[in-house]
Every structure is written in structure tokens, then in C-alpha cells.
Design a protein around this motif. Sequence first.
Motif, PDB file in Angstrom:
ATOM      1  N   THR A   1      20.739  86.221  14.453  1.00  0.00           N
ATOM      2  CA  THR A   1      22.094  86.438  14.946  1.00  0.00           C
ATOM      3  C   THR A   1      22.170  86.044  16.422  1.00  0.00           C
ATOM      4  N   PRO A   2      23.359  85.783  16.950  1.00  0.00           N
ATOM      5  CA  PRO A   2      23.496  85.381  18.360  1.00  0.00           C
ATOM      6  C   PRO A   2      22.860  86.399  19.303  1.00  0.00           C
ATOM      7  N   ILE A   3      22.233  85.917  20.370  1.00  0.00           N
ATOM      8  CA  ILE A   3      21.625  86.817  21.351  1.00  0.00           C
ATOM      9  C   ILE A   3      22.599  87.154  22.473  1.00  0.00           C
ATOM     10  N   GLY A   4      23.804  86.640  22.387  1.00  0.00           N
ATOM     11  CA  GLY A   4      24.804  86.939  23.413  1.00  0.00           C
ATOM     12  C   GLY A   4      26.145  86.323  23.095  1.00  0.00           C
ATOM     13  N   ASN A   5      26.157  85.030  22.880  1.00  0.00           N
ATOM     14  CA  ASN A   5      27.398  84.307  22.632  1.00  0.00           C
ATOM     15  C   ASN A   5      27.653  84.185  21.132  1.00  0.00           C
ATOM     16  N   PRO A   6      28.711  84.788  20.609  1.00  0.00           N
ATOM     17  CA  PRO A   6      28.990  84.723  19.167  1.00  0.00           C
ATOM     18  C   PRO A   6      29.145  83.296  18.644  1.00  0.00           C
ATOM     19  N   LEU A   7      29.509  82.360  19.526  1.00  0.00           N
ATOM     20  CA  LEU A   7      29.694  80.980  19.090  1.00  0.00           C
ATOM     21  C   LEU A   7      28.380  80.325  18.669  1.00  0.00           C
ATOM     22  N   ASP A   8      27.264  80.973  18.973  1.00  0.00           N
ATOM     23  CA  ASP A   8      25.971  80.441  18.553  1.00  0.00           C
ATOM     24  C   ASP A   8      25.655  80.757  17.097  1.00  0.00           C
ATOM     25  N   ALA A   9      26.507  81.522  16.436  1.00  0.00           N
ATOM     26  CA  ALA A   9      26.285  81.839  15.022  1.00  0.00           C
ATOM     27  C   ALA A   9      26.344  80.571  14.186  1.00  0.00           C
ATOM     28  N   SER A  10      25.398  80.437  13.276  1.00  0.00           N
ATOM     29  CA  SER A  10      25.362  79.245  12.435  1.00  0.00           C
ATOM     30  C   SER A  10      26.357  79.371  11.287  1.00  0.00           C
ATOM     31  N   VAL A  11      26.687  78.244  10.707  1.00  0.00           N
ATOM     32  CA  VAL A  11      27.559  78.239   9.525  1.00  0.00           C
ATOM     33  C   VAL A  11      26.886  79.018   8.396  1.00  0.00           C
ATOM     34  N   ARG A  12      25.579  78.862   8.269  1.00  0.00           N
ATOM     35  CA  ARG A  12      24.849  79.558   7.211  1.00  0.00           C
ATOM     36  C   ARG A  12      24.907  81.074   7.395  1.00  0.00           C
ATOM     37  N   LEU A  13      24.865  81.548   8.649  1.00  0.00           N
ATOM     38  CA  LEU A  13      24.974  82.983   8.891  1.00  0.00           C
ATOM     39  C   LEU A  13      26.347  83.483   8.462  1.00  0.00           C
ATOM     40  N   ARG A  14      27.383  82.753   8.792  1.00  0.00           N
ATOM     41  CA  ARG A  14      28.741  83.153   8.404  1.00  0.00           C
ATOM     42  C   ARG A  14      28.856  83.271   6.883  1.00  0.00           C
ATOM     43  N   LEU A  15      28.335  82.270   6.173  1.00  0.00           N
ATOM     44  CA  LEU A  15      28.385  82.295   4.716  1.00  0.00           C
ATOM     45  C   LEU A  15      27.573  83.459   4.155  1.00  0.00           C
ATOM     46  N   ALA A  16      26.400  83.695   4.760  1.00  0.00           N
ATOM     47  CA  ALA A  16      25.536  84.763   4.267  1.00  0.00           C
ATOM     48  C   ALA A  16      26.189  86.131   4.427  1.00  0.00           C
ATOM     49  N   LEU A  17      26.838  86.366   5.558  1.00  0.00           N
ATOM     50  CA  LEU A  17      27.509  87.654   5.776  1.00  0.00           C
ATOM     51  C   LEU A  17      28.617  87.877   4.751  1.00  0.00           C
ATOM     52  N   ALA A  18      29.272  86.809   4.357  1.00  0.00           N
ATOM     53  CA  ALA A  18      30.368  86.924   3.390  1.00  0.00           C
ATOM     54  C   ALA A  18      29.855  87.076   1.963  1.00  0.00           C
ATOM     55  N   GLN A  19      28.672  86.518   1.681  1.00  0.00           N
ATOM     56  CA  GLN A  19      28.188  86.480   0.295  1.00  0.00           C
ATOM     57  C   GLN A  19      27.246  87.627  -0.065  1.00  0.00           C
TER      58      GLN A  19
END
Length: 284
Positions: A12-30
Motif C-alpha cells: 500500500t502507499p507509504i504516504g501518497n495515495p496516488l502511488d496505489a497500483s491498479v492491481r491494488l485497487r482491483l484487489a480491494l474491490a474483489q
Amino acid sequence: MLEAGVLTLAATPIGNPLDASVRLRLALAQAELIAAEDTRRLARLASDLQVKMTGTVLSYHEHNEAERTGRLLEALAAGDRVLQVTDAGMPVVSDPGFRAVQAAVDAGFPVTVLPGPSAVLTALAASGLPSDRFAFEGFPPRRDGRRAAAFAPLVQEERTLVFFESPRRTAATLEAMVEAFGPERRAAVCRELTKTHEESIRGTLEELARWAQGTEVLGEIVIVIAGAQPVAADPADLVPEVLERAQAGERLKDAAKVVAAAARGVTSRELYQLALRCREERQS
């Protein structure tokens, strides 16, 4: 896409949320079960990413991971998509996760990783110190005696060293590093990485200790220390080992070659000739 019955570790991002990967976004939703070090911080991250989590979110941290690892295994056995995240960075690296991975592997469940932000690598890259070989040492012990004991075996380590530290203990730790590694050892203190007030202070350990004493240290801290300068071995110190190996049955030339290969700055020819002279002197 997450796979059923697989434990997925996600950075997960260590500070800036924009560093979140597309795969992380998908994983959180799935994910059907998300093991999170801090459920509130995860909720804020999901909100920042505009991701709706539909799975069960389970609090999973150093104080309860022993009792809750079984819950993760039950979900994996049921074919659920299980995701593990920490507050920042990669699970397992000075954060919960190892116990879950070990249990999943022992139980025969697949484990995979969604790579991403890492405070260790970010600080190493920003430090300006050699990064081809490094060792991550985590958080130093809090007590003076234990901290000194932990630093002692690292004094001759030639790899760059990376430590995490609390801002409250940074000044004391830098003072201890001056004592252990010497005032002239190059180092860097990296704070608030990827955040608005990101800062990397570089210099000798003495200069950094002085900086920490004269300022209020804030934020997440990573300390990077240059490795020790390599010291060439003294060939005379290696002769006894060569002669001992020869006495045990090895050819003197072969013994010199083996011992020289494990030393620094010594050629096998030089060591062989020195050992040969020494043996002849003993026999005369």
C-alpha cells in the motif's frame, strides 16, 4: 484479478495515495476477506482511491495475528479471495504478514504478491549511497545496551544498511550510530517519504546526529548508512590456515588457492610463496 483460495499480499502507499497500483485497487474491490493492520486507515485509503470494498475487513496486527491467522486459513479453505495489507508498504517487512504467509504455505495454500511502494527501497534510492548490495535491519532496539549490541556485529558490514526508526528516538539512535560506526561514516536520514514534506538529510553520522539534536524530528524515519570500507587481509595472517590444510593432506598450492579465494586483496601466488617459505623455515 484475485484468485480463489490464494493469499495475496499487497503493498500500500507509504504516504501518497496516488502511488496505489491498479492491481491494488482491483484487489480491494474483489477480495472477500481483507486482513488489515488498521481497519480505519484502510477505510481512508479506500475512500481516497474511490474504491468500494464489499468483502469482510478483519483487523490483523502484531497483537492478534496469532489468534486470527486461523480465520485466514478458514477463508482460504473455503475458496475465498484473501487479501492482506498493512498501514503502509509491503506486509512482512517490519509489519504483520510473516505468520500468515508461513501458515498458508504450511497448509498448502498458494501465496502471491502485488508489488508496490516500499520505504526501504525509496530511502535507499534517495540516499545517494551505494545500492547494489544492502541489508535491511528493521527497527533498532530501544534500550541503549541492546542497541549497542545490535550495532556491534554490523560495524564491518560492507553492504549499505537500512533502518527504520521512530522520530522520538532518532536523535538517540544517531548518537549510538556515531559511537558504533564512527563519526565519519556517510549516512542519510529520510523522512516523510512521498509526502508533502518529504526530506532527505545527507552527511556524516556526526553531522546527522548534530542535526537531530538541533531540530524537532517529525514523520516516518528511515536511516541509511554506508557500508564499511573493505579491508585487505594480511597474507601473513592466512599462512597458518594454509599450512594446516596442507598438513591435513591438501597440496600446498591448492590450499593457498582456496584460502586466498576467501580473502580480500590476497593472490594465491603470493600466499603460496609465503606459506612455502614458512614451511621451509620450520623444516630447516
